[in-house]
Write an enzyme that holds these catalytic residues in place. Structure first.
Site, PDB file in Angstrom:
ATOM      1  N   ASP A 133      44.801  52.692  34.300  1.00 26.02           N
ATOM      2  CA  ASP A 133      45.524  51.228  34.528  1.00 26.02           C
ATOM      3  C   ASP A 133      46.521  50.757  33.451  1.00 26.02           C
ATOM      4  O   ASP A 133      46.324  51.437  32.497  1.00 26.02           O
ATOM      5  CB  ASP A 133      44.571  50.023  34.706  1.00 26.02           C
ATOM      6  CG  ASP A 133      43.898  50.043  35.803  1.00 26.02           C
ATOM      7  OD1 ASP A 133      44.595  50.760  36.851  1.00 26.02           O
ATOM      8  OD2 ASP A 133      43.250  49.078  36.369  1.00 26.02           O
ATOM      9  N   LYS A 145      49.286  48.219  37.637  1.00 24.72           N
ATOM     10  CA  LYS A 145      50.167  47.022  38.258  1.00 24.72           C
ATOM     11  C   LYS A 145      51.007  46.091  37.327  1.00 24.72           C
ATOM     12  O   LYS A 145      50.280  45.699  36.318  1.00 24.72           O
ATOM     13  CB  LYS A 145      49.148  46.136  39.228  1.00 24.72           C
ATOM     14  CG  LYS A 145      48.489  47.109  39.951  1.00 24.72           C
ATOM     15  CD  LYS A 145      47.430  46.323  40.899  1.00 24.72           C
ATOM     16  CE  LYS A 145      46.437  46.977  41.393  1.00 24.72           C
ATOM     17  NZ  LYS A 145      45.030  46.418  41.774  1.00 24.72           N
ATOM     18  N   MET A 188      44.409  35.424  34.168  1.00 21.59           N
ATOM     19  CA  MET A 188      45.477  35.714  34.604  1.00 21.59           C
ATOM     20  C   MET A 188      45.903  34.421  35.331  1.00 21.59           C
ATOM     21  O   MET A 188      46.587  33.960  36.414  1.00 21.59           O
ATOM     22  CB  MET A 188      45.596  36.677  35.972  1.00 21.59           C
ATOM     23  CG  MET A 188      45.193  38.011  35.687  1.00 21.59           C
ATOM     24  SD  MET A 188      44.624  39.154  36.968  1.00 21.59           S
ATOM     25  CE  MET A 188      43.102  38.375  37.303  1.00 21.59           C
TER      26      MET A 188
END
Lengths: 286, 286
Positions: free
Chosen positions: A4, A26, A153
């Site tokens: 990741d 991502k 987030m």
């Protein structure tokens, strides 16, 4: 090795040279791989008999979607043996770095980890929930001043989180901190009240990944730039200035350094090395 | 090295031979050292110029009282440099071992870590809390079916937790598991519903340390011994038998082993080595 975005070079450099490196990271709003594509990759490599390392930052089972990958493999490759190695989730890493205890006797009897946004395509599969399946709404129904809230987030929904917490009885001056790129040398921290944190995050142009910590335990950090506020006269406190930005990792700094962080801007050039990938870590095209 | 009860021999054996080992562990109801004594020891060693390793199981800032020790040192030895190294807190360790994601898209949008009992002398120092400073009450006010609840040291208050969760709208058949000595070879797990877990824990004579996990994510574990219940007809499910006990660590087991765990009792003799201390790890008398 399917890895990741938030895996550091220090970790990637521990991977054996002949391993096939597949970047499946991502970015918010820009997905190199969808979660479905990652599932298919895992399943395809597993079917081919490969030994797979699915390398994530943080803990795979805390907002890491590790559960979804386990679930997919169980359905599609039921004979594959999977072992989950837990990691240091951002709440613990950043808490340790800043000296913010997530629980603390008499101040925070619990800690709640939540996410500021629903993932792609997320919907509730249960029909028992009274509240809508909105993590911010959950945070608010769960809000109590003796729980440390950690929001992963959460930058995008911070204004709404702030407003709703206050509407639901949180003191407007509840201590809060937003930490961008926590535990890296590029770390930036903005301390404020929950009321002013959205304005502060915008003014400081914080970007993802940013973690939010809200609660009285924030004042226990040696980096907390205001007078300690976990005393009884807390509710009448006013922070001036309304927010304070700090830069650079406090890790390994001595006590005097920690005091200096409050005044010093860090040389941005020191931040570059951590965020470039070595040439071997290419995105193998599948 | 000031070390706690739950630090494994594997870790203790990494300590250099000439270090002074001081055991400061506690057992529920029987404290070898009070927290105040630990503070005084830390301060005394620090004042003597020693380099101290305060070695704890799990994460020092999640129900580990690391915040209190930091606070004490800041007040009494302000020139001592302290670095906190985060660890794998029990929720993450046990979650990984059992394959229970603490969050999972569409099933658990947040995770809440709480403790089943207040520590010695704990009182609230804030005057803003509406609820009494009781973690079980907090759990209940915060209860929602899309949050995974993880309760540390919750065995004693499990009957009350269960009753209150159900009174406050939790389905009586919400999946739950109690894990004794999690992540060790002596691990014992009891899966049940939140309604029957107190009876199960008593019948199986679980002892401390036992972790509780309550929520729909429990059914995602490959060790979950009933039919999957995170589907829409969840609320009508009945588990028969009312609980199922499993023994032994699933770590490293292959898929067939995991199925076998459901039937097999482990040889207790395999459990002894992990819980004896090598002779060098004596409780140095201070």
């Amino acid at each position: 090795v399917l890895y990741d975005r938030l895996v550091s070079n220090e970790i990637l450099n521990m991977v054996r040279e002949d391993a096939t490196m597949v970047y499946v990271g991502k970015r918010a709003g820009f997905h190199t791989r969808t979660q479905d594509e990652i599932h298919e990759l895992l399943s395809a490599f597993a079917s081919a008999g490969a030994t797979i390392l699915r390398l994530k930052g943080g803990d795979p089972l805390v907002f890491g979607r590790g559960g979804e990958e386990l679930d997919f493999l169980r359905d599609n490759n039921p004979n594959v043996q999977v072992e989950v190695v837990p990691g240091i989730t951002a709440a613990a890493g950043v808490g340790s770095e800043l000296g913010i205890p997530l629980t603390h006797r008499g101040i925070a009897t619990s800690v709640r980890l939540l996410t500021g946004h629903l993932r792609e395509g997320a919907t509730s599969t249960t029909n028992m929930a009274d509240a809508a399946s909105d993590p911010v709404d959950f945070a608010v129904t769960a809000a109590d001043v003796e729980t440390t809230l950690v929001v992963y987030m959460g930058l995008g929904t911070l204004p709404r989180l702030s407003q709703k917490l206050i509407e639901n009885g949180f003191p407007a001056n509840m201590p809060a901190v937003a930490i961008e790129r926590g535990t890296t040398t590029c770390e930036r921290r903005v301390f404020s009240s929950i009321e002013h944190l959205p304005e502060a995050a915008a003014a400081c142009e914080l970007v993802s990944p940013t973690l939010l910590i809200v609660g009285l335990t924030v004042t226990l950090s040696p980096l907390w730039p205001y007078a300690a506020t976990h005393s009884e006269d807390f509710s009448s406190r006013v922070y001036e200035p309304k927010w304070i930005e700090q830069r650079g990792s406090p890790r390994g700094a001595d006590v005097d350094d920690w005091k200096i962080w409050l005044d010093v801007d860090m040389d941005e050039s020191r931040c570059s090395s951590r965020h470039t990938f070595r040439e071997i870590h290419v995105d193998t095209a599948f």
